[in-house]
Design an enzyme around this catalytic site. Structure first.
Site, mmCIF file in Angstrom:
data_model
loop_
_atom_site.group_PDB
_atom_site.id
_atom_site.type_symbol
_atom_site.label_atom_id
_atom_site.label_comp_id
_atom_site.label_asym_id
_atom_site.label_seq_id
_atom_site.Cartn_x
_atom_site.Cartn_y
_atom_site.Cartn_z
ATOM 1 N N CYS A 1 0.745 -1.851 -0.437
ATOM 2 C CA CYS A 1 1.750 -0.958 0.150
ATOM 3 C C CYS A 1 2.177 -1.448 1.527
ATOM 4 C CB CYS A 1 1.184 0.442 0.254
ATOM 5 S SG CYS A 1 -0.386 0.488 1.118
ATOM 6 N N GLU B 1 1.211 9.073 1.177
ATOM 7 C CA GLU B 1 1.245 7.653 1.536
ATOM 8 C C GLU B 1 2.108 6.981 0.494
ATOM 9 O OE1 GLU B 1 0.089 6.396 4.156
ATOM 10 O OE2 GLU B 1 -1.092 8.090 4.846
HETATM 11 P P1 NAP Z 1 3.188 6.108 -8.900
HETATM 12 O O1 NAP Z 1 3.766 5.717 -10.199
HETATM 13 O O2 NAP Z 1 3.989 6.966 -8.017
HETATM 14 O O3 NAP Z 1 1.797 6.790 -9.231
HETATM 15 C C1 NAP Z 1 0.937 7.207 -8.216
HETATM 16 C C2 NAP Z 1 -0.069 8.193 -8.767
HETATM 17 O O4 NAP Z 1 0.607 9.396 -9.129
HETATM 18 C C3 NAP Z 1 -0.761 7.711 -10.035
HETATM 19 O O5 NAP Z 1 -2.102 8.131 -10.010
HETATM 20 C C4 NAP Z 1 0.021 8.418 -11.123
HETATM 21 O O6 NAP Z 1 -0.719 8.577 -12.291
HETATM 22 C C5 NAP Z 1 0.239 9.751 -10.436
HETATM 23 N N1 NAP Z 1 1.297 10.564 -11.034
HETATM 24 C C6 NAP Z 1 2.468 10.188 -11.548
HETATM 25 N N2 NAP Z 1 3.168 11.263 -11.960
HETATM 26 C C7 NAP Z 1 2.409 12.338 -11.694
HETATM 27 C C8 NAP Z 1 2.563 13.744 -11.902
HETATM 28 N N3 NAP Z 1 3.666 14.240 -12.441
HETATM 29 N N4 NAP Z 1 1.567 14.570 -11.526
HETATM 30 C C9 NAP Z 1 0.427 14.081 -10.947
HETATM 31 N N5 NAP Z 1 0.239 12.761 -10.748
HETATM 32 C C10 NAP Z 1 1.215 11.902 -11.107
HETATM 33 O O7 NAP Z 1 2.796 4.835 -8.056
HETATM 34 P P2 NAP Z 1 1.970 3.567 -8.535
HETATM 35 O O8 NAP Z 1 2.853 2.769 -9.407
HETATM 36 O O9 NAP Z 1 0.629 3.944 -9.040
HETATM 37 O O10 NAP Z 1 1.724 2.821 -7.171
HETATM 38 C C11 NAP Z 1 2.632 1.911 -6.636
HETATM 39 C C12 NAP Z 1 3.358 2.492 -5.465
HETATM 40 O O11 NAP Z 1 2.429 3.079 -4.578
HETATM 41 C C13 NAP Z 1 4.116 1.476 -4.670
HETATM 42 O O12 NAP Z 1 5.381 1.967 -4.440
HETATM 43 C C14 NAP Z 1 3.324 1.346 -3.397
HETATM 44 O O13 NAP Z 1 4.079 0.995 -2.262
HETATM 45 C C15 NAP Z 1 2.707 2.681 -3.242
HETATM 46 N N6 NAP Z 1 1.453 2.616 -2.508
HETATM 47 C C16 NAP Z 1 1.399 3.184 -1.277
HETATM 48 C C17 NAP Z 1 0.226 3.122 -0.552
HETATM 49 C C18 NAP Z 1 0.124 3.729 0.822
HETATM 50 O O14 NAP Z 1 -0.985 3.830 1.348
HETATM 51 N N7 NAP Z 1 1.191 4.155 1.425
HETATM 52 C C19 NAP Z 1 -0.881 2.488 -1.082
HETATM 53 C C20 NAP Z 1 -0.786 1.926 -2.342
HETATM 54 C C21 NAP Z 1 0.393 1.996 -3.052
HETATM 55 P P3 NAP Z 1 -0.517 7.589 -13.549
HETATM 56 O O15 NAP Z 1 -0.897 6.228 -13.105
HETATM 57 O O16 NAP Z 1 -1.419 8.152 -14.567
HETATM 58 O O17 NAP Z 1 0.938 7.689 -13.908
#
Ligand code: NAP
Length: 676
Positions: free
Chosen positions: A297, A258
């Site tokens: 999102c 997602e």
């Molecule tokens: P993100 O930076 O991609 O992080 C998402 C998750 O992945 C976090 O728990 C992060 O942990 C983890 N992560 C990062 N690098 C990783 C790795 N190498 N191995 C395992 N896990 C890893 O996104 P975000 O900033 O949290 O969220 C914002 C984004 O999410 C926006 O672009 C938004 O559109 C999207 N989003 C989508 C939905 C949907 O349902 N489609 C819902 C909500 C948000 P850490 O925080 O510890 O880095």
């Protein structure tokens, strides 16, 4: 607020990370409120604990037992929700924002619990579709079933909805019988951890069913197998990195993504400024920009309007944004809080700068905002930013760059085809809304844009009051979208559990397969009744138990009496010549409902007993007409049973009505409620 040291919950123990922990800061005043880390955690052991302890315990439970557990978890969270609201302020969320996260999360558990009990059997195997007859005489058949994956589901969540984002994934996974390891987004992990602790404290789930990582996921992905699943929510960048992990590729680990998406909202060509739809559109765009400070999102990132209405819409949106009070989310009257962190603020500003290369900022200043409340100087506050491009086909960035904050871009369309093409230019999104009161326009939108969007919301004067809005994913509807949105699908009612189950095609004899699935299948051996089944209690009835009735002749007087009595004098029952002229009938025939009524008269055992009520028929088919002078008899077979309440359950009976030549004339499932 005293500093919180977040802990991991691994193999039945709360454990702090080793070494230097990462600080987490309040979004409102910039003070450190928590520290987190997962160094020293044995991720391989966590995965094994889930597989060896949690999974087997969950798989011993039936769907209904798991569904009751979800209800108990939701009740535990609701009982301590104020603790979560208190913490949630530090993430910059207003009470309304937190309501979506906390009570919306508990509501998702409740929803999966009640739908699970209504729509799934009280068993551990889920049938998929109907029996397929594979041999000429029906002794070799096929039946698809779902069983629980025997691994662990790794849930990697985004920071924006720490509670809902965790619970909306836990609900279908646990209902499917699969243990989970939750890894929340770090910047709001204190809230996810608090909600997780409530679930552990409730002691509702068996050991190993859920575990928690407060920090990096370390080498967890290195230990996954074909029985595991990753459900990822976050940015496209991280998703692509994880999907390309060699173990994920080698083991075909299921990956549900997602991701971010550039969701669109279209003001329909019929929605002129004097229509309710025009006002509804303006309100919705503003709502989507400001709720949760636009960190959703599904938020509307691209607002599309007929070219001649650009100025008017811009004015109306700006006027509404002027009324949005921004500040400390604890303060009464504040409508928009802060972004979740300074990092997030920096990121959104950078994205706005990129967008501003191709579009004009027509409302707000990314570097300046009036904030209500004291001690907010170091908070991650930002003004809503409305951008405008009058040339959306050249300004590519507006379709590609997601500023994950209170940011949206207004753009014109020439005609509705152009609007659809612009919406699809986002290359896949989670949600699109169309503000129209015209079903033809809506149909055009579905045909033109359906393939690019996971959810389509049509908002008009008729549904506006009850509408859940553009940006709200619901437990009963699919959440996810193609392409840019990740190509995944979550929730969608019972569809959601299937991501954590394996579909297998079973082949064998009907009797053997009926024994496997615990449901009578057509062609399976029947157990002739020694006592009438209406005399047996719920617990005494077994699938396959069958009573065959004596025959009853149907006379012309019966048909005429039935016609008079019910008023149904359709010519096929009353007029020999006209009936004969009909391609389906040999002449006057009995009413289908007469056959049903006579069938009931044949199989019902009338005295008070365990059968409490008839509550409907499913799959009714009249397959052969019955003329006067012919006779019918019935076989009534127990097909399946589902516990409903402690005192009673639903029995599904397979009813077959035959004529004197043993040809099937009608078939249906009859449902009764029976005392236990
Ligand atoms: P993100 O930076 O991609 O992080 C998402 C998750 O992945 C976090 O728990 C992060 O942990 C983890 N992560 C990062 N690098 C990783 C790795 N190498 N191995 C395992 N896990 C890893 O996104 P975000 O900033 O949290 O969220 C914002 C984004 O999410 C926006 O672009 C938004 O559109 C999207 N989003 C989508 C939905 C949907 O349902 N489609 C819902 C909500 C948000 P850490 O925080 O510890 O880095």
């Amino acid at each position: 607020m005293s500093m919180i040291r977040l802990q991991n919950y691994a193999a039945n123990k709360w454990i702090s990370g080793e070494g230097k922990l990462a600080p987490i800061f309040s979004a409102v005043n910039g003070q450190q409120i928590a520290e987190t880390g997962s160094d020293g955690i044995d991720f391989k052991k966590m995965a094994e604990h889930a597989r060896k302890v949690g999974g087997p315990a969950l798989r011993k439970m039936t769907f209904h037992e798991r569904a009751f557990a979800l209800k108990a978890l939701a009740t535990a969270i609701m009982a301590r929700k104020e603790e979560l609201y208190e913490l949630s302020y530090s993430s910059g969320a207003t009470r309304t924002d937190s309501w979506i996260d906390i009570e919306g999360g508990a509501g998702t558990l409740f929803s999966f619990s009640s739908k699970g009990r209504r729509e799934l059997p009280n068993k551990r195997i889920l049938m998929d579709g109907d029996l397929e007859v594979l041999g000429k005489t029906g002794t070799f058949v096929g039946q698809h079933v779902y069983t629980s994956l025997q691994g662990v589901a790794v849930h990697i969540n985004a920071f924006n909805f720490p509670v809902w984002g965790m619970l909306e994934k836990l609900a279908p996974t646990l209902l499917a019988g699969v243990p989970c390891i939750v890894k929340p987004g770090s910047s709001t992990a204190y809230l996810a951890e608090a909600a997780f602790r409530i679930m552990i404290d409730s002691k509702v789930l068996p050991e190993g069913a859920i575990q928690f990582i407060a920090g990096s996921a370390g080498d967890l992905l290195d230990h996954l197998t074909c029985q595991d699943a990753i459900s990822f929510t976050g940015s496209a960048r991280t998703s692509m990195k994880l999907q390309a992990h060699p173990v994920v590729a080698r083991e075909s680990v299921r990956f549900v993504a997602e991701r971010d998406s550039l969701n669109a909202s279209i003001l329909g060509p019929d929605a002129k400024p004097d229509t309710p739809e025009f006002d509804l559109f303006v309100k919705e765009v503003v709502k989507e920009m400001t709720v949760k400070a636009g960190q959703k999102c599904t938020a509307i990132r691209r607002a599309m309007v007929p070219a001649n209405l650009m100025d008017e819409v811009q004015k109306a949106i700006s006027a509404r944004l002027d009324k949005t009070v921004i500040g400390d989310p604890r303060l009464e009257g504040v409508r928009m809080g802060a972004l979740a962190s300074q990092d997030q603020l920096k990121d959104v500003r950078a994205k706005v700068a990129e967008l501003a290369q191709v579009a004009k900022i027509v409302y707000g200043d990314p570097n300046s905002v009036k904030v209500q409340g004291e001690n907010t100087a170091n908070g991650a506050f930002m003004s809503p930013i409305l951008l405008r491009t009058d040339d959306p086909w050249t300004a590519s960035a507006v379709h590609d760059v997601e500023a994950f904050g209170p940011v949206s871009t207004l753009m014109p369309y020439k005609d509705f085809d152009d609007a659809i093409a612009l919406a699809n230019r986002g290359m896949g999104s989670l949600a699109i809304s169309v503000f129209t009161h015209d079903a033809e326009i809506a149909q055009e939108a579905v045909l033109g844009a359906g393939a690019y969007h996971g959810r389509m919301v049509f908002i008009d004067r008729d549904c506006a009051k009850e509408s859940t809005g553009h940006g709200s994913p619901l437990p009963v509807l699919v959440h996810g979208g193609p392409g840019r949105a990740g190509g995944g699908e979550e929730m969608g009612g019972m569809r959601g559990i299937k991501h954590y189950m394996q579909r297998t095609a079973l082949q064998g004899s009907p009797t053997l397969l009926a024994g496997v699935v615990g449901t009578y299948l057509p062609g399976a051996a029947q157990t002739p009744a020694t006592r009438h089944p209406f005399r047996l209690k719920f617990g005494e009835l077994e699938p396959g138990y069958t009573v065959t009735t004596p025959a009853r002749e149907i006379t012309i007087a019966d048909i005429e009496h039935f016609a008079e009595f019910t008023g149904d004098k359709f010519y096929a029952h009353m007029d020999e010549e006209a009936a004969k002229a009909n391609p389906f009938f040999p002449g006057r025939v009995a009413h289908g409902y007469l056959l049903l009524s006579f069938a009931a008269g044949l199989f019902v055992d009338p005295a008070p007993g365990p059968v409490l009520a008839n509550y409907g028929l499913d799959n009714l088919r009249f397959v052969k007409p019955v003329a006067a002078g012919e006779s019918i008899h019935v076989t009534l077979t127990v097909k399946s049973k589902t516990t409903r309440k402690e005192e009673y359950g639903e029995v599904r009976w397979f009813v077959q009505v035959y004529n004197q030549a043993d040809e099937l004339v009608a078939t249906y499932d009859l449902l009764t409620m029976n005392a236990v």
